[in-house]
Design a protein around this motif. Structure first.
Motif, mmCIF file in Angstrom:
data_model
loop_
_atom_site.group_PDB
_atom_site.id
_atom_site.type_symbol
_atom_site.label_atom_id
_atom_site.label_comp_id
_atom_site.label_asym_id
_atom_site.label_seq_id
_atom_site.Cartn_x
_atom_site.Cartn_y
_atom_site.Cartn_z
ATOM 1 N N SER A 193 -11.667 11.859 15.561
ATOM 2 C CA SER A 193 -12.917 11.742 16.366
ATOM 3 C C SER A 193 -13.933 11.042 15.703
ATOM 4 O O SER A 193 -14.229 11.489 14.514
ATOM 5 C CB SER A 193 -13.182 13.033 16.988
ATOM 6 N N GLY A 194 -14.731 10.475 16.410
ATOM 7 C CA GLY A 194 -16.078 9.777 15.479
ATOM 8 C C GLY A 194 -15.727 8.210 15.404
ATOM 9 O O GLY A 194 -14.565 7.590 15.888
ATOM 10 N N PRO A 195 -16.593 7.366 15.081
ATOM 11 C CA PRO A 195 -16.481 5.953 14.854
ATOM 12 C C PRO A 195 -15.778 5.577 13.442
ATOM 13 O O PRO A 195 -15.050 4.390 13.871
ATOM 14 C CB PRO A 195 -17.916 5.692 14.698
ATOM 15 N N ARG A 196 -15.411 6.298 12.816
ATOM 16 C CA ARG A 196 -14.543 5.897 11.608
ATOM 17 C C ARG A 196 -13.038 5.918 11.605
ATOM 18 O O ARG A 196 -12.573 6.861 10.958
ATOM 19 C CB ARG A 196 -15.175 6.284 10.259
ATOM 20 N N LYS A 197 -12.345 5.195 12.623
ATOM 21 C CA LYS A 197 -10.995 5.527 12.849
ATOM 22 C C LYS A 197 -10.313 4.789 11.473
ATOM 23 O O LYS A 197 -10.925 3.994 10.916
ATOM 24 C CB LYS A 197 -10.774 4.521 14.264
ATOM 25 N N PRO A 198 -9.129 5.261 11.563
ATOM 26 C CA PRO A 198 -8.427 4.958 10.146
ATOM 27 C C PRO A 198 -7.797 3.419 10.210
ATOM 28 O O PRO A 198 -7.481 2.948 9.060
ATOM 29 C CB PRO A 198 -7.206 5.795 10.285
ATOM 30 N N TRP A 199 -7.914 2.873 11.387
ATOM 31 C CA TRP A 199 -7.405 1.484 11.469
ATOM 32 C C TRP A 199 -8.872 0.592 11.439
ATOM 33 O O TRP A 199 -8.604 -0.864 11.323
ATOM 34 C CB TRP A 199 -6.664 1.001 12.612
ATOM 35 N N THR A 200 -10.014 1.213 11.232
ATOM 36 C CA THR A 200 -11.275 0.056 11.000
ATOM 37 C C THR A 200 -11.491 -0.333 9.381
ATOM 38 O O THR A 200 -10.986 0.800 8.764
ATOM 39 C CB THR A 200 -12.465 0.756 11.609
ATOM 40 N N THR A 201 -12.335 -0.934 8.964
ATOM 41 C CA THR A 201 -12.661 -1.285 7.863
ATOM 42 C C THR A 201 -13.144 -0.159 7.297
ATOM 43 O O THR A 201 -13.006 0.241 5.992
ATOM 44 C CB THR A 201 -13.595 -2.461 7.875
ATOM 45 N N SER A 202 -13.853 0.579 7.900
ATOM 46 C CA SER A 202 -14.729 1.910 7.292
ATOM 47 C C SER A 202 -14.068 2.930 7.606
ATOM 48 O O SER A 202 -14.842 3.947 7.466
ATOM 49 C CB SER A 202 -16.080 1.945 7.979
ATOM 50 N N GLY A 203 -12.815 3.006 7.943
ATOM 51 C CA GLY A 203 -12.234 4.059 8.486
ATOM 52 C C GLY A 203 -11.883 5.410 7.463
ATOM 53 O O GLY A 203 -11.878 5.124 5.975
ATOM 54 N N LEU A 204 -11.799 6.531 7.732
ATOM 55 C CA LEU A 204 -11.787 7.620 6.712
ATOM 56 C C LEU A 204 -10.318 8.306 6.762
ATOM 57 O O LEU A 204 -9.522 8.070 7.794
ATOM 58 C CB LEU A 204 -12.398 8.947 7.269
ATOM 59 N N TYR A 205 -9.848 8.743 5.654
ATOM 60 C CA TYR A 205 -8.477 9.367 5.315
ATOM 61 C C TYR A 205 -7.376 8.311 5.840
ATOM 62 O O TYR A 205 -6.476 8.746 6.708
ATOM 63 C CB TYR A 205 -8.348 10.639 6.416
ATOM 64 N N LYS A 206 -7.703 7.293 5.364
ATOM 65 C CA LYS A 206 -6.537 6.174 5.722
ATOM 66 C C LYS A 206 -5.309 6.397 4.991
ATOM 67 O O LYS A 206 -4.196 6.127 5.850
ATOM 68 C CB LYS A 206 -7.216 4.675 5.248
ATOM 69 N N ASN A 207 -5.501 7.107 3.909
ATOM 70 C CA ASN A 207 -4.050 7.320 3.454
ATOM 71 C C ASN A 207 -3.001 8.320 4.247
ATOM 72 O O ASN A 207 -1.923 8.243 4.282
ATOM 73 C CB ASN A 207 -4.305 7.915 2.104
ATOM 74 N N ARG A 208 -3.723 9.239 4.838
ATOM 75 C CA ARG A 208 -3.033 10.245 5.544
ATOM 76 C C ARG A 208 -2.374 9.387 6.996
ATOM 77 O O ARG A 208 -1.151 9.900 7.490
ATOM 78 C CB ARG A 208 -3.807 11.298 6.216
ATOM 79 N N TRP A 209 -3.098 8.472 7.562
ATOM 80 C CA TRP A 209 -2.792 7.592 8.772
ATOM 81 C C TRP A 209 -1.759 6.647 8.460
ATOM 82 O O TRP A 209 -0.492 6.362 8.899
ATOM 83 C CB TRP A 209 -3.865 7.077 9.295
ATOM 84 N N ASN A 210 -1.732 6.095 7.366
ATOM 85 C CA ASN A 210 -0.983 4.725 6.792
ATOM 86 C C ASN A 210 0.236 5.191 6.338
ATOM 87 O O ASN A 210 1.141 4.270 6.726
ATOM 88 C CB ASN A 210 -1.915 3.992 5.797
ATOM 89 N N LYS A 211 0.651 6.455 5.976
ATOM 90 C CA LYS A 211 1.919 6.987 5.575
ATOM 91 C C LYS A 211 2.746 7.014 6.855
ATOM 92 O O LYS A 211 4.115 6.894 6.601
ATOM 93 C CB LYS A 211 2.079 8.044 4.662
ATOM 94 N N PHE A 212 2.386 7.071 7.970
ATOM 95 C CA PHE A 212 2.991 7.286 9.178
ATOM 96 C C PHE A 212 3.404 5.697 9.985
ATOM 97 O O PHE A 212 3.547 5.775 11.076
ATOM 98 C CB PHE A 212 2.797 8.320 9.871
ATOM 99 N N ARG A 213 2.758 4.493 9.201
ATOM 100 C CA ARG A 213 2.672 3.472 10.160
ATOM 101 C C ARG A 213 4.077 3.066 10.310
ATOM 102 O O ARG A 213 4.922 3.065 9.212
ATOM 103 C CB ARG A 213 1.699 2.445 9.256
#
Length: 213
Positions: A193-213
């Motif tokens: 929730s919030g503007p910094r989605k993991p697929w955006t340039t400024s996204g947060l916690y991308k490592n948690r999202w990307n390991k399931f891509r």
């Protein structure tokens, strides 16, 4: 939000249920489908009347089918998680009598990012009709202050809510860069929730999202 239901179906239901409302109230078809989930999905369900909804910015770390097994009291319709991002005072007009009688100013708004719903009960308690009534009344005198169909739905569902455990919706991953790693590891569902989605340039916690891509 409504598996198997097309945008066209949502549009038709929106205009049929709310023919006299301003266009701004029905422009978000995906939000409106929350109101008519029983009409959209009950004809398609065979073995259960329960559904689970996850918003697109979620990541499941546990079998979400367990949400379907939550035991609910007979007067309960929906089981959202115990999460808090904003208060009722930020969403609703407390000069409205219906708001004063139904909500408490400092309590958290029911978040609909993750929930289980029993559509038979939703239909039996005529929640959609209640939403329609609130929307008509809101047009005459403001009841909520946000431009979202979720506001009247949240109001209409009061008294029919049974909270699921907090791990089912650990949110704010798109807002807070300092969340406790242990909290995130133990979460059943993570939500950006919030503007910094993991697929955006400024996204947060991308490592948690990307390991399931």
């Amino acid at each position: 939000a409504a598996a198997g239901a097309s945008k066209g179906e949502g549009d038709k239901l929106a205009h049929r249920a709310f023919p006299n409302l301003a266009r701004m109230h029905v422009r978000r078809v995906l939000e409106f489908t929350f109101v008519v989930l029983d009409e959209l999905l009950l004809p398609r369900l065979q073995s259960t009347s329960r559904i689970v909804y996850l918003s697109p910015d979620t990541l499941a770390q546990y079998d979400v089918a367990h949400l379907l097994q939550i035991k609910m009291k007979k007067d309960k319709v929906i089981a959202p998680a115990r999460t808090c991002e904003t208060t009722n005072a930020e969403w609703f007009n407390f000069d409205s009598v219906v708001v004063k009688m139904t909500l408490k100013r400092d309590e958290c708004v029911m978040d609909l990012g993750v929930f289980m719903m029993d559509l038979d009960r939703y239909s039996s308690f005529k929640i959609a009709s209640r939403v329609k009534d609130l929307a008509v009344r809101h047009k005459l005198r403001p009841i909520w202050t946000v431009d979202s169909f979720r506001a009247p739905l949240v109001l209409a569902l009061q008294g029919h809510v049974q909270r699921a455990d907090a791990p089912w919706d650990v949110s704010r991953l798109g807002i807070d860069p300092e969340l406790n790693p242990k909290l995130l590891d133990e979460a059943y569902i993570l939500r950006w929730s919030g503007p910094r989605k993991p697929w955006t340039t400024s996204g947060l916690y991308k490592n948690r999202w990307n390991k399931f891509r």
